[in-house]
Enzyme design. Structure first.
Site, PDB file in Angstrom:
ATOM      1  N   ARG A 162     -81.096 -38.205 -33.276  1.00 39.32           N
ATOM      2  CA  ARG A 162     -82.353 -38.002 -34.017  1.00 39.32           C
ATOM      3  C   ARG A 162     -82.152 -37.158 -35.288  1.00 39.32           C
ATOM      4  O   ARG A 162     -83.034 -36.396 -35.676  1.00 39.32           O
ATOM      5  CB  ARG A 162     -83.415 -37.339 -33.148  1.00 39.32           C
ATOM      6  CG  ARG A 162     -83.931 -38.204 -32.014  1.00 39.32           C
ATOM      7  CD  ARG A 162     -84.700 -39.414 -32.556  1.00 39.32           C
ATOM      8  NE  ARG A 162     -85.399 -40.118 -31.510  1.00 39.32           N
ATOM      9  CZ  ARG A 162     -84.839 -41.019 -30.683  1.00 39.32           C
ATOM     10  NH1 ARG A 162     -83.578 -41.351 -30.821  1.00 39.32           N
ATOM     11  NH2 ARG A 162     -85.556 -41.624 -29.766  1.00 39.32           N
ATOM     12  N   SER A 234     -92.101 -40.190 -29.616  1.00 38.66           N
ATOM     13  CA  SER A 234     -91.698 -38.918 -29.000  1.00 38.66           C
ATOM     14  C   SER A 234     -92.006 -37.763 -29.940  1.00 38.66           C
ATOM     15  O   SER A 234     -91.575 -37.771 -31.094  1.00 38.66           O
ATOM     16  CB  SER A 234     -90.197 -38.920 -28.725  1.00 38.66           C
ATOM     17  OG  SER A 234     -89.857 -39.995 -27.895  1.00 38.66           O
ATOM     18  N   GLU A 329     -89.791 -33.402 -33.057  1.00 40.76           N
ATOM     19  CA  GLU A 329     -89.012 -34.502 -33.622  1.00 40.76           C
ATOM     20  C   GLU A 329     -89.593 -34.995 -34.957  1.00 40.76           C
ATOM     21  O   GLU A 329     -88.841 -35.149 -35.917  1.00 40.76           O
ATOM     22  CB  GLU A 329     -88.947 -35.630 -32.575  1.00 40.76           C
ATOM     23  CG  GLU A 329     -87.719 -36.504 -32.715  1.00 40.76           C
ATOM     24  CD  GLU A 329     -87.896 -37.477 -33.838  1.00 40.76           C
ATOM     25  OE1 GLU A 329     -87.041 -37.502 -34.736  1.00 40.76           O
ATOM     26  OE2 GLU A 329     -88.887 -38.206 -33.845  1.00 40.76           O
TER      27      GLU A 329
END
Ligand code: EPU
Length: 336
Positions: A162, A234, A329
């Site tokens: 990520r 997410s 995130e």
């Protein structure tokens, strides 16, 4: 380049109200014109796509910059691989479907991820055992400080879980205009991710199309559809811990665990949030999704403040119970 559009509502999948001036460019040449214009106006440029991984404020002072190029060109081929150059404005899922329909193997695990091709490298999108980094050959764009065009190879993109250089040293500094993907028709399918293997009934799939269909079905079951329940997927990264941490924490042995190549263990942030009993927790219009604890949805009328306050409450609860600090995130924009 389009002319500057004033005070537009910016598209974003969390459906937060956000007004900003906007500019659309078709590619590198026009992006360089945009840098010159912004410099003349004394304003900053903020690259955006479909807004599927951002938490926006009520207003942005900078100019929101969009790339409209949706083209797909073959730019290389050898016995095994083809290299496709794809405009940053192409919808990600549509591109995945095209490659699979043409017989290329690789991107099927990444089906149905919202957003554009240009956004995919920024957070190194990943799902069901695969990350996009494995298929990216190069990223082309413009340095928004110097106005120079620049191409980065995969190593220069500094991909990790990520993360990439576009979230690091080049954050707010680089407009991605096109991405080169290196794909093969003979690559192996990857269905080791437990939920995907279960979805396929433990059968070895025959084709990338079957894997794509299984991933689409899984995502539809597990994740709220942003069209119906606005969200950015997410909201937290899955934390990675040492094996000793797991042995010492209460309930550690029961947690889902994903061993990493470096010997550390990736945990499930969703599981941790769920086991703190936070599903359904609300703050104003923002809510922890009942379908998946890692997702914050806008139940109507949420503001950036609602979303961030809810996220802070989640971080605090998980910190109190497990001593782990979850990291957000999506990209949070201030009103600068
Ligand atoms: N789980 C719970 N409660 C929930 C949801 C899940 O306990 O409400 C447990 C599940 O039982 C499972 C574990 O959490 O044991 C993992 O769940 P899941 O397979 O849904 O994966 P995830 O780790 O929560 C990651 C990615 C997703 C990606 C899926 C599938 C991150 C931050 N998220 O989620 O990516 O789709 O794996 O590969 O790595 C995104 O980045 O926006 C995203 C959706």
């Amino acid at each position: 380049m389009t002319s500057l559009q004033y005070n537009r509502q910016l598209p974003n999948t969390l459906a937060l109200p956000c007004a900003a001036d906007t500019l659309c460019v078709s590619g590198i040449e026009q992006a360089r014109d945009a840098v010159r214009l912004a410099r003349a106006l004394g304003r900053s440029l903020l690259p955006l796509g479909e807004g599927s991984n951002v938490v926006l404020p009520g207003a942005l002072q900078g100019i929101a910059l969009y790339v409209t190029d949706k083209s797909v060109h073959e730019v290389g081929r050898d016995n095994e691989f083809v290299t496709l150059r794809v405009g940053a404005g192409h919808a990600w899922h549509a591109f995945v479907c095209t490659t699979v329909a043409e017989g290329y193997v690789g991107l099927e695990n990444l089906a149905l991820i919202p957003g554009t091709v240009g956004a995919a490298p920024i957070q190194n999108i990943g799902a069901y055992g695969r990350e996009v980094a494995a298929f990216i050959d190069a990223v082309h764009g413009v340095d928004l400080h110097s106005g120079d065009s620049r191409s980065l190879n995969a190593a220069q993109c500094e991909f990790s879980y990520r993360h990439s250089v576009f979230k690091g040293a080049l954050r707010d500094r680089f407009l991605i205009c096109a991405v080169d993907f290196r794909l093969s028709k003979h690559a192996a399918l990857d269905t080791h991710y437990p939920a995907l293997a279960t979805q396929l009934d433990g059968q070895a799939p025959l084709s990338a199309q079957q894997v794509l269909d299984a991933v689409v079905a899984l995502r539809r079951q597990r994740l709220p559809d942003p069209e119906l329940e606005p969200n950015v997927g997410s909201f937290f990264k899955n934390p990675v811990v040492d094996a000793t941490w797991l042995r010492n924490v209460d309930g550690g042995t029961r947690m889902p665990q994903y061993p990493q190549p470096d010997g550390r263990i990736k945990l499930s942030a969703a599981w941790l949030i769920d086991h703190c009993g936070l599903k359904g927790l609300r703050e104003g219009g923002a809510c922890i999704a009942s379908r998946h604890a890692l997702v914050i949805t806008n139940r109507g009328g949420a503001t950036q403040r609602d979303v961030l306050t809810l996220a802070e409450r989640v971080v605090h609860a998980v910190q109190q119970r497990y001593g782990l600090t979850l990291e957000m995130e999506p990209r949070v924009y201030g009103d600068a």
